[in-house]
Design a protein around this motif. Structure first.
Motif, PDB file in Angstrom:
ATOM      1  N   GLN A  52       1.348  -3.334 -11.051  1.00 48.93           N
ATOM      2  CA  GLN A  52       0.460  -3.178 -11.480  1.00 48.93           C
ATOM      3  C   GLN A  52      -0.806  -3.061 -11.181  1.00 48.93           C
ATOM      4  O   GLN A  52      -1.371  -2.022 -12.056  1.00 48.93           O
ATOM      5  CB  GLN A  52       1.105  -3.464 -13.011  1.00 48.93           C
ATOM      6  N   TRP A  53      -2.006  -4.109 -11.072  1.00 57.27           N
ATOM      7  CA  TRP A  53      -3.055  -4.226 -11.429  1.00 57.27           C
ATOM      8  C   TRP A  53      -3.732  -2.577 -10.387  1.00 57.27           C
ATOM      9  O   TRP A  53      -4.189  -2.528 -10.641  1.00 57.27           O
ATOM     10  CB  TRP A  53      -3.261  -5.476 -10.618  1.00 57.27           C
ATOM     11  N   MET A  54      -2.411  -3.036  -9.294  1.00 53.93           N
ATOM     12  CA  MET A  54      -3.177  -2.210  -8.386  1.00 53.93           C
ATOM     13  C   MET A  54      -3.435  -0.112  -8.791  1.00 53.93           C
ATOM     14  O   MET A  54      -4.041  -0.015  -8.591  1.00 53.93           O
ATOM     15  CB  MET A  54      -2.276  -1.884  -6.667  1.00 53.93           C
ATOM     16  N   PHE A  55      -2.125  -0.278  -9.101  1.00 53.85           N
ATOM     17  CA  PHE A  55      -2.248   1.361 -10.426  1.00 53.85           C
ATOM     18  C   PHE A  55      -3.762   1.427 -11.254  1.00 53.85           C
ATOM     19  O   PHE A  55      -4.459   2.000 -11.527  1.00 53.85           O
ATOM     20  CB  PHE A  55      -1.182   1.786 -11.386  1.00 53.85           C
ATOM     21  N   SER A 112       4.786  -8.434   5.351  1.00 54.55           N
ATOM     22  CA  SER A 112       3.817  -9.131   3.880  1.00 54.55           C
ATOM     23  C   SER A 112       3.165  -7.821   4.094  1.00 54.55           C
ATOM     24  O   SER A 112       3.003  -7.151   4.921  1.00 54.55           O
ATOM     25  CB  SER A 112       3.057 -10.425   4.543  1.00 54.55           C
ATOM     26  N   ALA A 113       2.449  -7.999   2.381  1.00 53.51           N
ATOM     27  CA  ALA A 113       2.181  -5.907   1.926  1.00 53.51           C
ATOM     28  C   ALA A 113       0.803  -6.335   2.773  1.00 53.51           C
ATOM     29  O   ALA A 113       0.178  -4.999   3.191  1.00 53.51           O
ATOM     30  CB  ALA A 113       2.293  -6.471   0.491  1.00 53.51           C
ATOM     31  N   LEU A 134       5.167   5.977   4.550  1.00 56.86           N
ATOM     32  CA  LEU A 134       4.506   4.997   6.070  1.00 56.86           C
ATOM     33  C   LEU A 134       5.260   3.101   6.104  1.00 56.86           C
ATOM     34  O   LEU A 134       5.166   2.885   7.019  1.00 56.86           O
ATOM     35  CB  LEU A 134       3.264   5.835   6.445  1.00 56.86           C
ATOM     36  N   PRO A 135       4.541   2.886   4.353  1.00 55.08           N
ATOM     37  CA  PRO A 135       4.448   1.340   4.593  1.00 55.08           C
ATOM     38  C   PRO A 135       6.125   0.825   4.861  1.00 55.08           C
ATOM     39  O   PRO A 135       6.091  -0.395   5.436  1.00 55.08           O
ATOM     40  CB  PRO A 135       3.792   0.823   2.973  1.00 55.08           C
ATOM     41  N   THR A 136       6.896   2.111   4.792  1.00 50.33           N
ATOM     42  CA  THR A 136       8.263   1.465   4.838  1.00 50.33           C
ATOM     43  C   THR A 136       8.629   1.847   5.961  1.00 50.33           C
ATOM     44  O   THR A 136       9.543   1.307   6.249  1.00 50.33           O
ATOM     45  CB  THR A 136       9.341   2.385   3.547  1.00 50.33           C
ATOM     46  N   ALA A 166       2.887   0.661  -4.074  1.00 50.11           N
ATOM     47  CA  ALA A 166       4.123   0.484  -4.795  1.00 50.11           C
ATOM     48  C   ALA A 166       5.348  -0.552  -4.271  1.00 50.11           C
ATOM     49  O   ALA A 166       5.696  -1.155  -5.593  1.00 50.11           O
ATOM     50  CB  ALA A 166       3.678   0.866  -6.154  1.00 50.11           C
ATOM     51  N   LYS A 167       5.455   1.240  -4.219  1.00 50.41           N
ATOM     52  CA  LYS A 167       7.464   1.035  -3.786  1.00 50.41           C
ATOM     53  C   LYS A 167       7.507  -0.216  -2.925  1.00 50.41           C
ATOM     54  O   LYS A 167       8.918  -0.931  -3.144  1.00 50.41           O
ATOM     55  CB  LYS A 167       7.660   1.816  -2.571  1.00 50.41           C
ATOM     56  N   LEU A 168       6.705  -0.844  -2.316  1.00 49.88           N
ATOM     57  CA  LEU A 168       7.029  -2.250  -1.732  1.00 49.88           C
ATOM     58  C   LEU A 168       7.807  -3.754  -2.697  1.00 49.88           C
ATOM     59  O   LEU A 168       8.992  -3.828  -2.267  1.00 49.88           O
ATOM     60  CB  LEU A 168       5.604  -2.880  -0.708  1.00 49.88           C
TER      61      LEU A 168
END
Length: 443
Positions: A195-198, A292-293, A281-283, A56-58
């Protein structure tokens, strides 16, 4: 591969003993197949709801104008709530049983995790992360305690490792899933992708939480899928082992035991590396040049895949050799090396990913191996309190680690210094493990 590890090697014995050993091994295989897949599913959805904030941070930080330090503080506050409610939750589970405790935990955190979609201010973010930690408190140590009800110590490292493979498995599937949701659902019904992800990723926790009440058994005696003779054998093995352990009737005795205190600090080091890596890790992948996410999600699956293999192989070797210390020290050192190399090659996608794979393979393998230490000396109510106390203190590292990285990222515009600090903590964990007497834990 089956979720089963043979027991102790058979020494020269009469032919009549061999069928008995084979029968016992087959029984533990039956128990493992019944429990481990479902327990892993519980932890997969739990861990996904715990760390999906890293994805979500991305986009979330830019949408809500949060700083890196704000994110790190919010991510870490989860563990403050965890800290205060973990020991009471585990003691309650020892008293009322696993089904009611685990189900209550999972349903509560699913609702709070879904509520993260409504966050608009830093205060709301902090409060919900704090509540999520309080709701989930007791889940992980409760699961470790639950495994002690079924498996003696010489079979437990493999079982704990298989259970904890849920951490990298959640990353293997959760990373690409989170990235896909954030890209494909962006703007649908006026909501952001995060928001959809959460919302969507909270649904499995809710469903599995309900299923716990129908699937799990509180103990061996309550298991209708076992025969009376099978129950008697399992209960006898657990009872025989408990005679050699310290049941520590009070929390004061636990705090006064230098062995338990030392193990709490070792666990602190494992958690420091584990959450520093999983939350960021994503960061770290994005920092190497991926934008790209979805691609970030796919690439994060690589280190987690390596971690699955290392956790299983190292724990299998530990159980087979009945050696605990060096099987923990080596992963600590590998994790530290990987973190250092990830900083050195932070601007190169391929080399950075290889270094992160080494870091994940080492740092994530330390957690299941660590739990073979305290569970080798504690049982009963002492195990319930001791496991919770150790994990509760150690999870303060879950607060410190992401917050520290966020502060360093804001101050230096890089995570490199933070990776060096985390590597130092892992090396300290290796040193502390070396000071634990081998005869205490090699069982």
């Amino acid at each position: 591969m089956t979720p089963y590890q043979a027991g102790p090697a058979i020494t020269p014995a009469s032919a009549a003993d061999i069928p008995a050993v084979a029968h016992e091994n087959a029984l533990y295989r039956k128990v493992a197949w019944r429990l481990l897949p479902f327990l892993m599913l519980c932890y997969v959805v739990a861990y996904l709801d715990r760390v999906n904030v890293g994805f979500a941070k991305l986009h979330m930080l830019a949408d809500l104008q949060f700083s890196e330090a704000m994110y790190g503080l919010g991510a870490g506050l989860f563990f403050i709530g965890y800290f205060f409610f973990e020991v009471p939750s585990n003691m309650l589970m020892h008293r009322i049983g696993a089904k009611a405790t685990i189900s209550r935990i999972m349903i509560t955190w699913a609702l709070i995790s879904a509520a993260m979609m409504f966050v608009t201010t830093p205060t709301q973010f902090y409060v919900l992360r704090l509540l999520l930690g309080a709701a989930e408190a007791g889940f992980y140590p409760g699961m470790i305690l639950y495994l002690t009800y079924w498996f003696p110590s010489h079979r437990r490292a493999k079982m704990v490792a298989l259970f904890m493979c849920a951490i990298p498995v959640s990353g293997i599937f959760g990373g690409p899933l989170s990235g896909w949701i954030m890209e494909s659902m962006q703007g649908v019904s006026g909501l952001r992708g995060w928001q959809w992800m959460f919302l969507l990723e909270a649904i499995p926790s809710l469903l599995v939480g309900v299923a716990v009440m129908f699937y799990l058994d509180n103990n061996i005696r309550a298991a209708k899928w076992l025969t009376e003779s099978e129950k008697a054998l399992l209960e006898r093995n657990i009872a025989n082992e408990r005679q050699t352990k310290d049941a520590h009737p009070t929390l004061r005795a636990l705090f006064a035991d230098t062995r338990i205190v030392k193990m709490a600090f070792i666990c602190f080091c494992t958690v420091m590396g584990q959450y520093g890596l999983t939350f960021w890790l994503p960061t770290l992948v994005k920092q190497s040049g991926v934008s790209s996410a979805l691609h970030i999600g796919l690439l994060t699956a690589v280190p987690f895949s390596v971690a699955v293999c290392s956790m299983i192989l190292v724990s299998r070797s530990s159980d087979r050799m009945r050696e605990r210390r060096w099987h923990l020290i080596v992963p600590f050192c590998c994790g530290a090396t990987g973190l250092v190399l990830s900083a050195v090659f932070s601007d190169n996608v391929a080399w950075s990913l290889a270094a992160l794979a080494l870091a994940a393979g080492g740092s994530l393998a330390t957690s299941p191996l660590f739990w073979s230490l305290p569970t080798a000396i504690l049982s009963g109510a002492g195990a319930a309190a001791g496991i919770a106390m150790i994990n509760s203190f150690a999870n303060l590292a879950g607060f410190l680690s992401p917050y520290m990285i966020g502060l360093i990222k804001d101050a230096t515009q890089s995570t490199n210094l933070a990776m060096f600090v985390l590597a130092g903590v892992l090396l300290m964990g290796a040193l502390l493990t070396y000071t634990v007497p081998a005869k205490l834990v090699n069982k």
